[in-house]
Design a protein around this motif. Structure first.
Motif, PDB file in Angstrom:
ATOM      1  N   GLY B  18      -7.770  18.836  29.463  1.00 49.36           N
ATOM      2  CA  GLY B  18      -8.509  20.068  29.176  1.00 49.36           C
ATOM      3  C   GLY B  18      -8.194  21.158  30.186  1.00 49.36           C
ATOM      4  O   GLY B  18      -7.895  22.305  29.813  1.00 49.36           O
ATOM      5  N   VAL B  19      -8.234  20.818  31.472  1.00 53.77           N
ATOM      6  CA  VAL B  19      -7.972  21.831  32.495  1.00 53.77           C
ATOM      7  C   VAL B  19      -6.523  22.297  32.408  1.00 53.77           C
ATOM      8  O   VAL B  19      -6.226  23.493  32.523  1.00 53.77           O
ATOM      9  CB  VAL B  19      -8.325  21.320  33.919  1.00 53.77           C
ATOM     10  N   LEU B  20      -5.637  21.355  32.125  1.00 50.79           N
ATOM     11  CA  LEU B  20      -4.225  21.701  32.045  1.00 50.79           C
ATOM     12  C   LEU B  20      -3.952  22.591  30.824  1.00 50.79           C
ATOM     13  O   LEU B  20      -3.188  23.551  30.912  1.00 50.79           O
ATOM     14  CB  LEU B  20      -3.424  20.405  31.969  1.00 50.79           C
ATOM     15  N   ALA B  21      -4.591  22.274  29.698  1.00 53.85           N
ATOM     16  CA  ALA B  21      -4.410  23.083  28.488  1.00 53.85           C
ATOM     17  C   ALA B  21      -4.866  24.518  28.745  1.00 53.85           C
ATOM     18  O   ALA B  21      -4.164  25.478  28.405  1.00 53.85           O
ATOM     19  CB  ALA B  21      -5.187  22.485  27.316  1.00 53.85           C
ATOM     20  N   HIS B  57       3.635  24.478  25.695  1.00 56.07           N
ATOM     21  CA  HIS B  57       2.967  23.404  26.444  1.00 56.07           C
ATOM     22  C   HIS B  57       1.498  23.299  26.068  1.00 56.07           C
ATOM     23  O   HIS B  57       0.963  22.202  25.902  1.00 56.07           O
ATOM     24  CB  HIS B  57       3.065  23.673  27.948  1.00 56.07           C
ATOM     25  N   PHE B  58       0.862  24.452  25.991  1.00 61.48           N
ATOM     26  CA  PHE B  58      -0.552  24.467  25.577  1.00 61.48           C
ATOM     27  C   PHE B  58      -0.727  23.765  24.239  1.00 61.48           C
ATOM     28  O   PHE B  58      -1.620  22.947  24.043  1.00 61.48           O
ATOM     29  CB  PHE B  58      -1.058  25.913  25.493  1.00 61.48           C
ATOM     30  N   ARG B  59       0.173  24.076  23.309  1.00 65.23           N
ATOM     31  CA  ARG B  59       0.059  23.517  21.965  1.00 65.23           C
ATOM     32  C   ARG B  59       0.242  21.998  21.987  1.00 65.23           C
ATOM     33  O   ARG B  59      -0.448  21.276  21.264  1.00 65.23           O
ATOM     34  CB  ARG B  59       1.109  24.178  21.055  1.00 65.23           C
ATOM     35  N   ARG B  60       1.150  21.509  22.839  1.00 66.70           N
ATOM     36  CA  ARG B  60       1.364  20.070  22.946  1.00 66.70           C
ATOM     37  C   ARG B  60       0.104  19.379  23.486  1.00 66.70           C
ATOM     38  O   ARG B  60      -0.283  18.316  23.013  1.00 66.70           O
ATOM     39  CB  ARG B  60       2.548  19.778  23.876  1.00 66.70           C
ATOM     40  N   LEU B  61      -0.534  19.994  24.468  1.00 71.92           N
ATOM     41  CA  LEU B  61      -1.741  19.409  25.051  1.00 71.92           C
ATOM     42  C   LEU B  61      -2.901  19.427  24.067  1.00 71.92           C
ATOM     43  O   LEU B  61      -3.674  18.473  23.974  1.00 71.92           O
ATOM     44  CB  LEU B  61      -2.120  20.163  26.336  1.00 71.92           C
ATOM     45  N   ARG B  62      -3.009  20.524  23.325  1.00 73.11           N
ATOM     46  CA  ARG B  62      -4.075  20.627  22.329  1.00 73.11           C
ATOM     47  C   ARG B  62      -3.929  19.527  21.289  1.00 73.11           C
ATOM     48  O   ARG B  62      -4.908  18.887  20.880  1.00 73.11           O
ATOM     49  CB  ARG B  62      -4.030  22.006  21.671  1.00 73.11           C
ATOM     50  N   GLU B  63      -2.678  19.298  20.876  1.00 76.03           N
ATOM     51  CA  GLU B  63      -2.396  18.263  19.887  1.00 76.03           C
ATOM     52  C   GLU B  63      -2.716  16.877  20.453  1.00 76.03           C
ATOM     53  O   GLU B  63      -3.300  16.038  19.765  1.00 76.03           O
ATOM     54  CB  GLU B  63      -0.898  18.349  19.564  1.00 76.03           C
ATOM     55  N   HIS B  64      -2.355  16.661  21.702  1.00 70.71           N
ATOM     56  CA  HIS B  64      -2.609  15.377  22.360  1.00 70.71           C
ATOM     57  C   HIS B  64      -4.117  15.121  22.452  1.00 70.71           C
ATOM     58  O   HIS B  64      -4.590  14.013  22.163  1.00 70.71           O
ATOM     59  CB  HIS B  64      -1.981  15.403  23.755  1.00 70.71           C
ATOM     60  N   LEU B  65      -4.862  16.141  22.849  1.00 70.65           N
ATOM     61  CA  LEU B  65      -6.315  16.004  22.927  1.00 70.65           C
ATOM     62  C   LEU B  65      -6.882  15.609  21.570  1.00 70.65           C
ATOM     63  O   LEU B  65      -7.738  14.730  21.469  1.00 70.65           O
ATOM     64  CB  LEU B  65      -6.947  17.325  23.393  1.00 70.65           C
ATOM     65  N   HIS B  66      -6.355  16.252  20.552  1.00 70.89           N
ATOM     66  CA  HIS B  66      -6.887  16.017  19.211  1.00 70.89           C
ATOM     67  C   HIS B  66      -6.476  14.652  18.666  1.00 70.89           C
ATOM     68  O   HIS B  66      -7.319  13.851  18.255  1.00 70.89           O
ATOM     69  CB  HIS B  66      -6.411  17.131  18.279  1.00 70.89           C
ATOM     70  N   THR B  67      -5.167  14.365  18.670  1.00 69.73           N
ATOM     71  CA  THR B  67      -4.701  13.157  17.972  1.00 69.73           C
ATOM     72  C   THR B  67      -4.790  11.889  18.836  1.00 69.73           C
ATOM     73  O   THR B  67      -5.118  10.836  18.329  1.00 69.73           O
ATOM     74  CB  THR B  67      -3.255  13.322  17.455  1.00 69.73           C
ATOM     75  N   GLU B  68      -4.505  11.995  20.136  1.00 70.25           N
ATOM     76  CA  GLU B  68      -4.513  10.785  20.971  1.00 70.25           C
ATOM     77  C   GLU B  68      -5.880  10.511  21.581  1.00 70.25           C
ATOM     78  O   GLU B  68      -6.295   9.366  21.688  1.00 70.25           O
ATOM     79  CB  GLU B  68      -3.480  10.909  22.110  1.00 70.25           C
ATOM     80  N   LEU B  69      -6.543  11.581  22.010  1.00 70.54           N
ATOM     81  CA  LEU B  69      -7.806  11.391  22.719  1.00 70.54           C
ATOM     82  C   LEU B  69      -9.014  11.617  21.815  1.00 70.54           C
ATOM     83  O   LEU B  69     -10.145  11.324  22.205  1.00 70.54           O
ATOM     84  CB  LEU B  69      -7.862  12.306  23.952  1.00 70.54           C
ATOM     85  N   GLY B  70      -8.763  12.146  20.618  1.00 67.52           N
ATOM     86  CA  GLY B  70      -9.846  12.289  19.648  1.00 67.52           C
ATOM     87  C   GLY B  70     -10.924  13.278  20.037  1.00 67.52           C
ATOM     88  O   GLY B  70     -12.092  13.113  19.664  1.00 67.52           O
ATOM     89  N   VAL B  71     -10.552  14.300  20.800  1.00 73.04           N
ATOM     90  CA  VAL B  71     -11.552  15.306  21.165  1.00 73.04           C
ATOM     91  C   VAL B  71     -11.062  16.700  20.775  1.00 73.04           C
ATOM     92  O   VAL B  71      -9.869  16.939  20.631  1.00 73.04           O
ATOM     93  CB  VAL B  71     -11.896  15.290  22.679  1.00 73.04           C
TER      94      VAL B  71
END
Lengths: 225, 225
Positions: B18-21, B57-71
């Motif tokens: 989250g902070v990195l995104a 990079h932001f978009r990759r992190l947003r996707e990771h939060l959504h699909t991998e971390l479920g938030v």
């Protein structure tokens, strides 16, 4: 580049790509800057995505200038830096909603105009121009947000209609300046280069189409034009 | 997401992403904004390219939060909006060279810090963090331009050294605020969650590494730290 249609035609094509490249670069900057005013992180991310798309367009045009037209992109953009910078300096949005209206109404006219000019040039420039003018998702986003803002505060409609008129006026002022300075580009548009048959009636119809499309966009925001 | 290492660990990983995104999204904004001060179209285009890389990079992190971390990414970013916005508000560059130093020195410390934290989390978060922290070409560009500016006006070195100290001080202030508010993330770093064995000496060594790298960056600009 040697198109076989004459040096004036070649220069007009370079001018078209040059003005468009600088327009995309400034669109990137402006949208990225306006993202700071976005009321939510979601809106901010949406604008940042649009800005990145504009930058990608800029990069495609720069590459085209270099590899297809054999000219330096910075040189090709140089004549258009001052008119485009002046336009943006003269029309700095006072708030988030004004920035959205500017993006939609101002870019709308510009895109329609570039498309008209693209119809007068050869492939592959025509395809590239059409490609980089594809809507980056901005329009839908803007219409939704502006309509919601006006619904929440109907008194805003008058101010935004005036704002749009100022945008159009300033755009025409700068376009006229470019037309005077860039003879080949201006003559391409009025049909006086590269064997294209001059047709002032066609130019008149072009302006009528631009005006109609502008009126439609204003209406879609719920504004009078 | 359920890592099997406990809810506190899971929350720390979400906090890290989250902070990195949000840091990437504000990096996009800031670099895009600073591009306006660029002295040449070439420099402007280079900065715009870097900003677009940050947005990716932001978009990759947003996707990771959504699909991998479920938030939801907006929720994950929310706790870090104020500290990061405050940091940038407190350290608005007065000119083009200050903006370059901020990008290099400020982002340098941040990147080193995020890399240290990434070493404490599992795959695939670790790989993603490492990927999005890859240099976007900014460093080389900045070092070259700042050194040239100092060579042209050596008196600038003192002002820029002070500027860098202010950046570090403000970054520490905001980092401390985050540490107080985000317990799980802070405890991940001091080695107190997810079965990771607490080791304050390791934290001390981490700060020593961050300081060393900062001193090296300052030296590469020709500045005392």
């Amino acid at each position: 580049m040697r198109s076989g249609r004459g040096a004036d035609y070649d220069q007009a094509v370079v001018d078209l790509c040059g003005v468009l490249a600088y327009a995309e670069l400034t669109a990137f900057e402006r949208i990225a800057f306006d993202a700071r005013m976005a009321p939510t992180i979601g809106a901010k991310a949406a604008l940042a995505g649009m800005a990145s798309a504009e930058f990608h367009h800029f990069r495609r045009l720069r590459e085209h200038l270099h590899t297809e037209l054999g000219v330096d992109a910075e040189e090709a953009m140089a004549p258009f830096v001052k008119p485009l910078d002046d336009f943006h300096d003269q029309t700095a949005p006072a708030d988030w909603i004004e920035s959205l209206v500017k993006a939609y109404v101002g870019d709308g006219i510009a895109v329609d105009f570039y498309r008209e000019v693209a119809a007068l040039v050869d492939e592959p420039t025509r395809s590239l121009v059409t490609e980089v003018l594809a809507d980056t998702g901005h329009s839908e986003f803007v219409v939704e947000h502006v309509k919601a803002a006006i619904a929440a505060d109907p008194s805003m409609a008058g101010r935004l209609a005036l704002w749009a008129r100022r945008l159009v006026g300033e755009a025409l002022t700068q376009a006229q300046r470019v037309a005077v300075d860039r003879d080949d580009l201006a003559r391409l548009i009025v049909g006086d280069v590269g064997g294209h048959v001059g047709d002032l009636a066609a130019v008149g119809r072009m302006f009528a189409r631009l005006t109609e499309a502008h009126t439609r966009r204003m209406a879609s925001l719920g504004l009078s034009s």
